[in-house]
Enzyme design. Structure first.
Site, PDB file in Angstrom:
ATOM      1  N   HIS A   1       1.010  -1.107  -0.004  1.00 53.97           N
ATOM      2  CA  HIS A   1       0.148  -0.074   0.102  1.00 53.97           C
ATOM      3  C   HIS A   1       0.995   1.256   0.150  1.00 53.97           C
ATOM      4  CE1 HIS A   1      -3.122   2.885   1.115  1.00 53.97           C
ATOM      5  NE2 HIS A   1      -3.823   1.754   0.971  1.00 53.97           N
TER       6      HIS A   1
ATOM      7  N   ASP B   1      -7.811  -5.265   0.118  1.00 53.62           N
ATOM      8  CA  ASP B   1      -8.459  -6.143  -0.730  1.00 53.62           C
ATOM      9  C   ASP B   1      -8.084  -7.627  -0.610  1.00 53.62           C
ATOM     10  OD1 ASP B   1      -9.544  -4.377  -2.349  1.00 53.62           O
ATOM     11  OD2 ASP B   1      -7.773  -3.625  -3.264  1.00 53.62           O
TER      12      ASP B   1
HETATM   13  N1  ACO Z   1       4.099  -7.801  -4.281  1.00 53.10           N
HETATM   14  C1  ACO Z   1       5.372  -7.828  -4.351  1.00 53.10           C
HETATM   15  N2  ACO Z   1       6.073  -6.550  -4.067  1.00 53.10           N
HETATM   16  C2  ACO Z   1       5.629  -5.611  -3.927  1.00 53.10           C
HETATM   17  C3  ACO Z   1       4.259  -5.388  -3.930  1.00 53.10           C
HETATM   18  C4  ACO Z   1       3.514  -6.614  -3.923  1.00 53.10           C
HETATM   19  N3  ACO Z   1       2.103  -6.554  -3.996  1.00 53.10           N
HETATM   20  N4  ACO Z   1       3.843  -4.061  -3.620  1.00 53.10           N
HETATM   21  C5  ACO Z   1       5.146  -3.399  -3.606  1.00 53.10           C
HETATM   22  N5  ACO Z   1       5.898  -4.299  -3.896  1.00 53.10           N
HETATM   23  C6  ACO Z   1       7.650  -4.076  -4.068  1.00 53.10           C
HETATM   24  C7  ACO Z   1       7.830  -3.244  -5.352  1.00 53.10           C
HETATM   25  O1  ACO Z   1       8.100  -4.316  -6.155  1.00 53.10           O
HETATM   26  C8  ACO Z   1       9.139  -2.560  -4.824  1.00 53.10           C
HETATM   27  O2  ACO Z   1      10.173  -3.250  -4.650  1.00 53.10           O
HETATM   28  P1  ACO Z   1      11.680  -2.638  -4.869  1.00 53.10           P
HETATM   29  O3  ACO Z   1      11.888  -1.443  -4.330  1.00 53.10           O
HETATM   30  O4  ACO Z   1      12.530  -3.822  -4.557  1.00 53.10           O
HETATM   31  O5  ACO Z   1      11.468  -2.217  -6.478  1.00 53.10           O
HETATM   32  C9  ACO Z   1       8.585  -1.989  -3.629  1.00 53.10           C
HETATM   33  O6  ACO Z   1       7.942  -3.128  -2.922  1.00 53.10           O
HETATM   34  C10 ACO Z   1       7.817  -0.540  -3.602  1.00 53.10           C
HETATM   35  O7  ACO Z   1       6.778  -0.705  -4.471  1.00 53.10           O
HETATM   36  P2  ACO Z   1       5.958   0.316  -5.189  1.00 53.10           P
HETATM   37  O8  ACO Z   1       5.377  -0.248  -6.428  1.00 53.10           O
HETATM   38  O9  ACO Z   1       6.874   1.631  -5.386  1.00 53.10           O
HETATM   39  O10 ACO Z   1       5.030   1.017  -3.943  1.00 53.10           O
HETATM   40  P3  ACO Z   1       3.922   1.707  -4.240  1.00 53.10           P
HETATM   41  O11 ACO Z   1       3.686   2.462  -3.151  1.00 53.10           O
HETATM   42  O12 ACO Z   1       3.726   2.506  -5.466  1.00 53.10           O
HETATM   43  O13 ACO Z   1       2.757   0.914  -4.673  1.00 53.10           O
HETATM   44  C11 ACO Z   1       0.716  -0.672  -4.578  1.00 53.10           C
HETATM   45  C12 ACO Z   1       1.447   0.412  -3.937  1.00 53.10           C
HETATM   46  C13 ACO Z   1       0.451  -0.006  -5.864  1.00 53.10           C
HETATM   47  C14 ACO Z   1      -0.624  -1.010  -3.814  1.00 53.10           C
HETATM   48  C15 ACO Z   1       1.519  -1.750  -4.753  1.00 53.10           C
HETATM   49  O14 ACO Z   1       1.887  -2.379  -3.605  1.00 53.10           O
HETATM   50  C16 ACO Z   1       0.889  -2.986  -5.595  1.00 53.10           C
HETATM   51  O15 ACO Z   1       0.589  -2.840  -6.925  1.00 53.10           O
HETATM   52  N6  ACO Z   1       0.191  -3.816  -4.795  1.00 53.10           N
HETATM   53  C17 ACO Z   1      -0.806  -4.870  -5.314  1.00 53.10           C
HETATM   54  C18 ACO Z   1      -2.013  -4.617  -5.955  1.00 53.10           C
HETATM   55  C19 ACO Z   1      -2.992  -4.262  -4.782  1.00 53.10           C
HETATM   56  O16 ACO Z   1      -3.248  -5.185  -3.774  1.00 53.10           O
HETATM   57  N7  ACO Z   1      -3.765  -3.126  -5.055  1.00 53.10           N
HETATM   58  C20 ACO Z   1      -4.505  -2.662  -3.913  1.00 53.10           C
HETATM   59  C21 ACO Z   1      -4.104  -1.377  -3.169  1.00 53.10           C
HETATM   60  S1  ACO Z   1      -5.296  -1.094  -1.895  1.00 53.10           S
HETATM   61  C22 ACO Z   1      -6.551  -0.146  -2.678  1.00 53.10           C
HETATM   62  O17 ACO Z   1      -6.067   0.477  -3.592  1.00 53.10           O
HETATM   63  C23 ACO Z   1      -7.964  -0.103  -2.097  1.00 53.10           C
END
Ligand code: ACO
Length: 386
Positions: free
Chosen positions: A261, A315
């Protein structure tokens, strides 16, 4: 900050001063009007929460009774809206149907008096009352059925489940669905709320405000991850497959759905509540084959990615709950919208109180003083090959 600096996605740029909700992502705290989400989920109801969000304080007993009664009275939708919805293609996405139907309310309730508290109250009541009816009606009609009329003897959550299934839900199921609505009712500044506020700032009608927010929520980067969680659990298929599946995702840099998140760096407080609701539901209605897989996924992800602050989000468990309640997965985002109408309307009201039209700027990166080339002299290359 340099005012001309461009920040993609306006990340961390405040778009409002708000007293509606608060998140502390390090401590895993979510509050609506200063009240912890855990307390509202345990002791309150969705409509009480909607009232709190929109009017800023908890209703008295009689205020809540009148509010609930008004909403019950306004649940039905006009025949002409039903007829319009009948013409929607059954292959269309329920979020597109909802956006169109919400906008259509503006045609039928066209008078706009944004400085009149009675108009504001009626618009709030109509939107909260009719959006669930529209979601259920379009679901029935795409299956070739007539919509099921709202049942005046049932409360908000029970009535929605009734319109979906034509059976009166068990009280535990209705209570669990009501809590799900409370959990999704508001979450500070986000894409759909911002969209609602931009639309509101032009002083258009509240139906256009909600329609624009629904359109924004429909995109896969906003609503919809819970649908993906179910798909992932089905793909994993067994507890033994969890570890290799997660390890493979991490090696190949695939996101694991339902985790991570932008704000929470600990487990999302809503995920804790949903997990306990899922357990209560499975205890009553029978074991869910995917719950054991989900628990193992959470354990392995925490072990592998917990150090990066990646934990279960709202979620992760909601899809399991909705599936057990008999709701098809393409309705998960419309359910999110039913709940979030409360938050959007709270922000609409807050915006109106201090309104200034949103008019950001841009950093122009195009050309200047370009020649006008006559059409017969234009070559494909001048159009970047398009
Ligand atoms: N699985 C694996 N790795 C992850 C995940 C995940 N779900 N989420 C983040 N990471 C990792 C990234 O690969 C990144 O790693 P790195 O630094 O080694 O490159 C690091 O954690 C940071 O990730 P970002 O994508 O930059 O984090 P951001 O804050 O931009 O993204 C998000 C948040 C979009 C929710 C992301 O965690 C994601 O895509 N999760 C999966 C989809 C999901 O569950 N969405 C619902 C969110 S809740 C809502 O909207 C109601």
């Amino acid at each position: 900050m340099n005012v001309c600096e461009y920040i993609p996605g306006l990340e961390n740029i405040p778009a409002a001063r708000s007293s509606i909700s608060y998140v502390d992502g390090q401590e895993g705290i979510l509050e609506y009007r200063g009240i912890r989400i855990e307390e509202l989920a345990e002791k309150g109801s969705f409509l009480e929460t909607a009232y709190l969000l929109i009017w800023g304080e908890l209703p008295t007993k009689s205020e809540l009774e009148i509010f609930e009664m008004d909403i019950r009275y306004h649940r039905r939708i006009k025949y002409r809206i039903r007829d319009m919805m009948k013409c929607f293609p059954e292959t269309g996405h329920p979020m597109d149907a909802l956006q169109t139907s919400a906008a259509a309310l503006g045609l039928f309730y066209a008078r706009r008096a944004l400085d009149n508290p009675d108009y504001i109250r009626k618009a709030v009541v109509r939107l909260l009352a009719k959006i669930p009816t529209m979601v259920a009606a379009s679901h029935q009609m795409r299956r070739g059925n007539d919509p099921i009329q709202p049942n005046d003897n049932l409360d908000y959550a029970a009535n929605f489940l009734y319109m979906m299934t034509e059976r009166k839900p068990d009280p535990l199921e209705a209570r669990i669905f009501d809590v799900c609505l409370t959990l999704h009712a508001e979450h500070t500044m986000n894409a759909s709320t911002f969209s609602a506020m931009v639309t509101a700032s032009t002083l258009t009608d509240p139906y256009a405000v909600v329609a624009s927010a629904v359109g924004t929520l429909a995109g896969p980067l906003h609503g919809g991850a819970n649908e993906e969680v179910l798909r992932m659990l089905e793909e994993i298929g067994s507890v033994e497959n969890v570890r290799p599946y997660i390890e493979n995702c991490i090696v190949n840099k695939h996101k694991i759905m339902g985790f991570g998140h932008r704000v929470y760096k600990v487990k999302d407080p809503r995920a804790n509540i949903l997990q306990s609701l899922a357990e209560q539901l499975f205890e009553k209605t029978g074991h869910d084959e995917y719950y054991a897989i989900a628990l193992e996924v959470e354990k392995v992800v925490e072990e592998k990615l917990g150090h990066k602050g990646i934990y279960a989000n709202v979620d992760f468990y909601s899809g399991l709950v909705y599936r057990k309640l008999g709701i098809p997965s393409d309705l998960f985002t419309p359910l999110f919208a039913i709940a979030r109408v409360a938050g959007w309307l709270a922000h609409w009201k807050e915006q109106l109180a201090v309104n200034r039209i949103f008019r950001p700027t841009q950093v122009y990166i195009g050309e200047h003083n370009m020649p006008y080339i006559p059409i017969e002299k234009r070559a494909m290359s001048q159009r970047n090959g398009h």
